[in-house]
Write an enzyme that holds these catalytic residues in place. Sequence first.
Site, PDB file in Angstrom:
ATOM      1  CB  CYS A   1      -0.858  -0.165   1.417  1.00  0.00           C
ATOM      2  SG  CYS A   1      -1.579  -1.664   1.092  1.00  0.00           S
TER       3      CYS A   1
ATOM      4  CG  HIS B   1      -1.620   4.532   5.203  1.00  0.00           C
ATOM      5  ND1 HIS B   1      -1.740   4.286   4.384  1.00  0.00           N
ATOM      6  CD2 HIS B   1      -1.278   3.089   5.761  1.00  0.00           C
ATOM      7  CE1 HIS B   1      -1.834   3.275   4.205  1.00  0.00           C
ATOM      8  NE2 HIS B   1      -1.321   2.339   5.406  1.00  0.00           N
TER       9      HIS B   1
ATOM     10  CD  GLU C   1      -0.805   7.996   9.724  1.00  0.00           C
ATOM     11  OE1 GLU C   1      -0.608   8.825   7.550  1.00  0.00           O
ATOM     12  OE2 GLU C   1      -2.181   7.243   9.433  1.00  0.00           O
TER      13      GLU C   1
ATOM     14  CE  LYS D   1      -5.201   4.428   3.108  1.00  0.00           C
ATOM     15  NZ  LYS D   1      -4.568   5.308   3.033  1.00  0.00           N
TER      16      LYS D   1
ATOM     17  CG  HIS E   1      -6.354   0.751   1.034  1.00  0.00           C
ATOM     18  ND1 HIS E   1      -5.463   1.299   0.532  1.00  0.00           N
ATOM     19  CD2 HIS E   1      -5.884   0.147   1.882  1.00  0.00           C
ATOM     20  CE1 HIS E   1      -4.240   1.294   1.209  1.00  0.00           C
ATOM     21  NE2 HIS E   1      -3.835   0.836   2.133  1.00  0.00           N
TER      22      HIS E   1
ATOM     23  CG  PHE F   1      -0.141  -6.284   4.029  1.00  0.00           C
ATOM     24  CD1 PHE F   1       0.206  -5.393   4.723  1.00  0.00           C
ATOM     25  CD2 PHE F   1      -0.891  -6.859   3.827  1.00  0.00           C
ATOM     26  CE1 PHE F   1      -1.988  -4.848   5.993  1.00  0.00           C
ATOM     27  CE2 PHE F   1      -2.097  -7.185   4.225  1.00  0.00           C
ATOM     28  CZ  PHE F   1      -1.968  -6.164   5.351  1.00  0.00           C
TER      29      PHE F   1
END
Length: 500
Positions: free
Chosen positions: A251, A391, A402, A422, A427, A487
Amino acid sequence: MAAVAPPLSTWLVAACFPAECGADEHHHHHLHHQQQCCVGGSNMMFGPRRERRRLGARRRGAARSGMAMAVALQSERRTVEKKPDVKQRRVVITGMGVVTPLGHDPDVFYNNLLNGVSGISEIETFDCSKFPTRIAGEIKSFSTDGWVAPKLARRMDKFMLYLITAGKKALEHGGLTEELRNEMDKTRCGVLIGSAMGGMKIFNDAIEALRVSYRKMNPFCVPFATTNMGSAILAMDLGWMGPNYSISTACATSNFCILNAANHIRRGEADVMLCGGSDAPLIPIGLGGFVACRALSQRNSDPTKASRPWDDDRDGFVMGEGAGVLVLEELEHAKQRGAKIYAEFLGGSFTCDAYHMTEPHPEGRGITLCIEKALADSGVAREEINYVNAHATSTQSGDLNEYEAIVRCFGQNPQLRVNSTKSMTGHLIGAAGGIEAVAAVQAIRTGWVHPNLNLENPEKTVNVGVLVGSQKERCQVNVALSNSFGFGGHNSSILFAPLK
């Protein structure tokens, strides 16, 4: 003959000397070694038979004089031009292209964000009635007419169709017409658009065909499934011969591509780069894979409420699909063609959590380090950041880690505004950073930042004064930071600002 001499002399030297004789870091030792190899009087000439055979083969057809070869090598080295000083090369954004659940034009897309429109809905492309998650940021209407040749459009995976369409729309948005592109030096124009998942549908169809016979497989199934082929096909279409590849970091893919593309311009290797990301994971195997990870929201009864970053009632992220592409251009090149400049790219950074395959580091060390390195690369003081496009995917640990890193870095700035695109798009996996970079540039251009949708019951540890509310807000962006994580522990941060 003169034109052939330099490369020929280099080949002769390479043929005469063993491979280990050419390492620069041992230059003095190898100069002595080269003399032993070529002049004689060395035990190397009388070593084991296998070694003599190897040397003999390399020397076959070579010139007799080692000294002459050394002189030829020095002559060859002198012909290499020193790279110009490129420290002052600045990078600007001159075009944007998107394919998203909220529209396929950068202004339509951003206006929908500003108005709090959600692109999350029930999946219609395939029957997902047996899945615990049946919602996504699905693109309901999309056409390649005028952008992709019909023959290719029938054969390609959607991620490539999204990529090529968004890329060409970015060129159009940037005023880079075909006539103007034909006047440009195409060896200094490149494409760096990545994908996290690649051609999943193409690959899945190939597996199904293989169950019958390999003869049933699409002859294009291998190239059209690889993540690099979208950039490659687009470059072929445009005739652009500069840097061309893709990066796949889950991502965080788009940000990795954008920063690397900018670095090609900074280093003087290109003048124009198309960059960003594209993904089309909304097929049964894609949905099923993320369901198996237990990462997705199951709020099927109320799709528009499902993606809710920093809200205490969040239950996972919502998948999306699409592409986001920027035109990056060297500042003087953009000025010379009279381009409209939307923002300046200041820099960025990457780090790795080195912690877990899917979970972020619990202390957010990698994120904090990434932001700090991005500031250093950009030459920006932390006090200058007043907008962060986070994010924030709507997962339990990711959102908070975050947020804590952002507050740790910028919490002293009372003007700081933070939001998550998002909350409305879902996403878009590898394409997320691409459309979020567009959102950051649009915030700079318009002076408005979009709301955080569904932030109805904020986490108790979150200061809602930092987060944008349920309505768009005025914000004269000084410097914008856009984060993307993936990831594997991949972290990326990139910075944009108004051109000054």
